[in-house]
Design an enzyme around this catalytic site. Structure first.
Site, PDB file in Angstrom:
ATOM      1  N   ASN A  86      -1.073  16.362  11.086  1.00 37.13           N
ATOM      2  CA  ASN A  86      -0.519  15.044  10.742  1.00 37.13           C
ATOM      3  C   ASN A  86      -1.643  14.022  10.596  1.00 37.13           C
ATOM      4  OD1 ASN A  86       1.661  13.379  10.062  1.00 37.13           O
ATOM      5  ND2 ASN A  86       1.804  12.552  12.148  1.00 37.13           N
ATOM      6  N   THR A 117     -15.725   8.721  12.406  1.00 37.55           N
ATOM      7  CA  THR A 117     -14.294   8.465  12.394  1.00 37.55           C
ATOM      8  C   THR A 117     -13.801   8.661  10.969  1.00 37.55           C
ATOM      9  OG1 THR A 117     -12.556   6.880  13.015  1.00 37.55           O
ATOM     10  CG2 THR A 117     -14.504   5.990  11.939  1.00 37.55           C
ATOM     11  N   SER A 118     -12.490   8.745  10.817  1.00 37.82           N
ATOM     12  CA  SER A 118     -11.950   9.056   9.483  1.00 37.82           C
ATOM     13  C   SER A 118     -12.363   8.021   8.443  1.00 37.82           C
ATOM     14  CB  SER A 118     -10.426   9.166   9.541  1.00 37.82           C
ATOM     15  OG  SER A 118      -9.845   7.982  10.038  1.00 37.82           O
ATOM     16  N   HIS A 166      -3.162 -26.474 -30.518  1.00 37.93           N
ATOM     17  CA  HIS A 166      -1.825 -26.969 -30.138  1.00 37.93           C
ATOM     18  C   HIS A 166      -0.767 -26.484 -31.122  1.00 37.93           C
ATOM     19  CE1 HIS A 166      -4.027 -29.688 -27.458  1.00 37.93           C
ATOM     20  NE2 HIS A 166      -4.773 -29.996 -28.504  1.00 37.93           N
ATOM     21  N   SER A 291      13.073  -0.577 -36.260  1.00 31.71           N
ATOM     22  CA  SER A 291      14.286  -1.123 -35.662  1.00 31.71           C
ATOM     23  C   SER A 291      15.428  -0.144 -35.905  1.00 31.71           C
ATOM     24  CB  SER A 291      14.625  -2.486 -36.275  1.00 31.71           C
ATOM     25  OG  SER A 291      15.938  -2.888 -35.956  1.00 31.71           O
ATOM     26  N   ARG A 340      -4.213   4.014  -1.676  1.00 31.53           N
ATOM     27  CA  ARG A 340      -3.707   5.152  -2.443  1.00 31.53           C
ATOM     28  C   ARG A 340      -3.112   4.740  -3.786  1.00 31.53           C
ATOM     29  NH1 ARG A 340      -3.163   9.945   0.416  1.00 31.53           N
ATOM     30  NH2 ARG A 340      -3.683   9.813   2.634  1.00 31.53           N
TER      31      ARG A 340
END
Length: 448
Positions: A86, A117-118, A166, A291, A340
Site C-alpha cells: 500500500n 524517504t519516498s 475597439h 453543419s 499525478r
C-alpha cells in the site's frame, strides 16, 4: 465496461487518444514508476562510485540492462507489490532489491533507497520526467508552431490589411506583421520558460540528511546530494527543504504555460474573426460536412477546438500552480494526488497545438475581400493627412479631419480628395496627400 476510446471518462484518453499517446512516456503511471526506478538505480550506482561499497561490473551491467529495458510487465510487477505494501515507492524499493538479488549481489540490497524517504524519489523522478517532456515534446512542438506562423508571416508580409482597434477601422497594417506579433510573443515566452530551473528535493525525511549523517557523519552529504541531483540527474537541488520540494519553480513553469496558452487563444480568436470577415477561406476535404443542417458551412472548428482545449489546460494549470507550493508544516499529502494530474493539461495543450497547426494549414487568403475592406474605409487616411498638415504648420488639421470623417455615413476617395482640394496649400502638397491610400498607408516594421 472495459476501458476503450468509447468508455474512457476523459476525452484525452478516449476521443483524442491518438493525439496524446506520445505523452505516455512522461505522464502515465508506467512513466512515473519507470522514472522512480531510474532515480533509485542511479542513486545505487552513485553510492558505489563514491566508494560506499564495491559493485561488480557484471552486476552493474545487469542492473543497467534492466533499467534500459524496463517494461510494462516490470511496472505491473511493482503494482502487485504495491497491492501488498500500500505504498508505491516502497514497492519500487522491493522490486529493485529483487533485481539486485538476480544480479548476484544480494548482500548489497540494503543500499537500495539508502537513507531516503519516498519524496527524495518522487521529487527527483517527477521533475526529471517533466524536464524530458518539456525538452523532447512540448518545446519542439511549440517551436514548430512558431515556425509555421513565421512562414505565413513571410508569405503574407506585403499584404495590406485594414487594422481594427475597439472593433473599428483603424490605421492599416500588413497581414504578415500581424502574424509576426505572435511569433515575437511566443519567442519571448519560450525564452522566459527556458530560464526557469527544473528544481528537485533530495535530503531525507525532513530535508536534513538525518539518516545519512547519523550513519556516515564524516561524509559531506550536502555536497554529495548536490552532486547526485545536479551532475547525475541534471536537475537543480534546492538546499533548504521540508520533506518535499517547494514546487515554486514548477509553479513558475505552469504559469509560463498559461501565458503561452493565452497567446495562442488570442491567435485563435484573431484568425476566427478574420475567417468570419471572409479574409480567409478554408480548404475543404471531400466527404466532410460543416453543419448537419446547412450544407454551405465551412466552420473554423480547428481554431475553436484549440481555444477550448487551451482553456481547459489553463484551468488545470491554475490549480496546479496555486496549490502545489502550499503544504502544511513539513509535509502533507495533497501534492501527491495533484502531481499525478500534470499530464492532463499537457494532453489538452498537445491537442490544441495540433488543431492550430491543422487550422493554419487550411487557410486560403482572400485578397479580394481584404482589398474591398480597405477601399471601403477611406477615413483611415485621415490620420496621415492631418499629420502631414501638422508638419506643414497648417492650422487645426486634426479638427478639420475630425469634422470631415468622424461618424459620417460615407467617406470615400472622392470625398477625401475633395477635402484636399479645398485646402489652401500648394499643388505639390495636394499631390502628396492624394497619393495616400488605405492600401499604402501601412507604416514600417523591422525586416524579417
Amino acid at each position: 465496461m472495459e476501458l476503450t476510446q468509447l468508455t474512457a471518462l476523459s476525452p484525452i484518453d478516449g476521443r483524442y487518444r491518438k493525439k496524446v499517446e506520445h505523452l505516455d512516456e512522461y505522464f502515465a503511471e508506467y512513466a512515473l514508476i519507470k522514472y522512480r526506478v531510474l532515480v533509485e538505480v542511479e542513486y545505487f550506482f552513485f553510492l558505489a562510485d563514491q566508494k560506499f561499497f564495491k559493485l561488480p561490473l557484471k552486476a552493474r551491467h545487469s542492473l543497467r540492462s534492466m533499467l534500459e529495458n524496463f517494461s510494462i510487465d516490470d511496472a505491473n510487477q511493482i503494482k502487485l507489490l504495491e497491492s501488498v505494501t500500500n505504498h508505491d515507492v516502497k514497492a519500487v524499493e522491493y522490486f529493485l532489491k529483487e533485481q539486485v538479488e538476480k544480479a548476484g549481489v544480494g548482500q548489497l540490497k540494503e543500499w537500495i533507497h539508502f537513507g531516503l524517504t519516498s519524496q527524495d524519489i518522487n521529487n527527483t523522478a517527477i521533475p526529471l520526467s517533466w524536464k524530458h517532456a518539456m525538452e523532447h515534446e512540448y518545446l519542439p512542438s511549440l517551436i514548430n508552431l512558431q515556425n509555421m506562423i513565421y512562414s505565413l508571416a513571410t508569405q503574407w508580409k506585403d499584404i495590406p490589411l485594414l487594422a481594427r482597434t475597439h472593433g473599428q477601422a483603424a490605421s492599416p497594417t500588413k497581414l504578415g506583421k500581424e502574424f509576426m506579433v505572435f511569433v515575437e510573443r511566443i519567442h519571448n515566452q519560450i525564452e522566459l520558460f527556458s530560464s526557469i530551473p527544473y528544481a528537485a528535493k533530495f535530503g531525507g525525511a525532513t530535508g536534513n540528511f538525518n539518516a545519512h549523517h547519523i550513519a556516515f557523519p564524516k561524509k559531506n552529504w550536502v555536497l554529495l546530494g548536490n552532486k547526485f541531483v545536479e551532475d547525475i540527474l541534471g536537475l537543480q537541488r534546492m538546499q533548504f527543504t521540508t520533506q518535499i520540494e517547494h514546487y515554486d519553480s514548477l509553479a513558475a513553469h505552469f504559469d509560463a504555460l498559461k501565458r503561452i496558452n493565452n497567446i495562442l487563444i488570442d491567435l485563435c480568436r484573431d484568425i476566427w474573426t478574420y475567417i468570419s470577415m471572409d479574409y480567409f477561406k478554408q480548404q475543404t476535404k471531400k466527404g466532410e460536412v460543416g453543419s448537419s443542417a446547412m450544407p454551405h458551412k465551412v466552420n473554423p472548428i480547428d481554431f475553436e477546438n484549440a481555444e477550448g482545449n487551451l482553456g481547459i489546460a489553463n484551468s488545470l494549470l491554475e490549480h496546479l500552480s496555486g496549490k502545489l507550493p502550499i503544504s502544511r508544516l513539513q509535509r502533507d499529502l495533497t501534492d501527491s494526488t495533484v502531481l499525478r494530474n500534470m499530464g492532463v493539461p499537457m494532453g489538452h495543450i498537445s491537442i490544441a497545438i495540433q488543431s492550430l497547426e491543422k487550422g493554419l494549414s487550411k487557410l486560403i487568403l482572400n485578397e479580394q475581400a481584404i482589398k474591398a475592406d480597405l477601399e471601403n474605409n477611406w477615413p483611415v487616411v485621415a490620420e496621415a493627412i492631418q499629420t502631414i498638415l501638422r508638419r506643414e504648420n497648417y492650422p487645426n488639421p486634426y479638427e478639420a479631419l475630425k469634422d470631415l470623417t468622424r461618424g459620417k455615413q460615407k467617406i470615400d476617395k472622392i470625398a477625401i480628395h475633395q477635402f484636399i482640394n479645398s485646402l489652401k496649400i500648394s499643388p505639390a502638397l495636394k499631390k502628396e496627400l492624394k497619393a495616400i491610400t488605405p492600401s499604402n498607408y501601412t507604416g514600417v516594421n523591422p525586416a524579417y
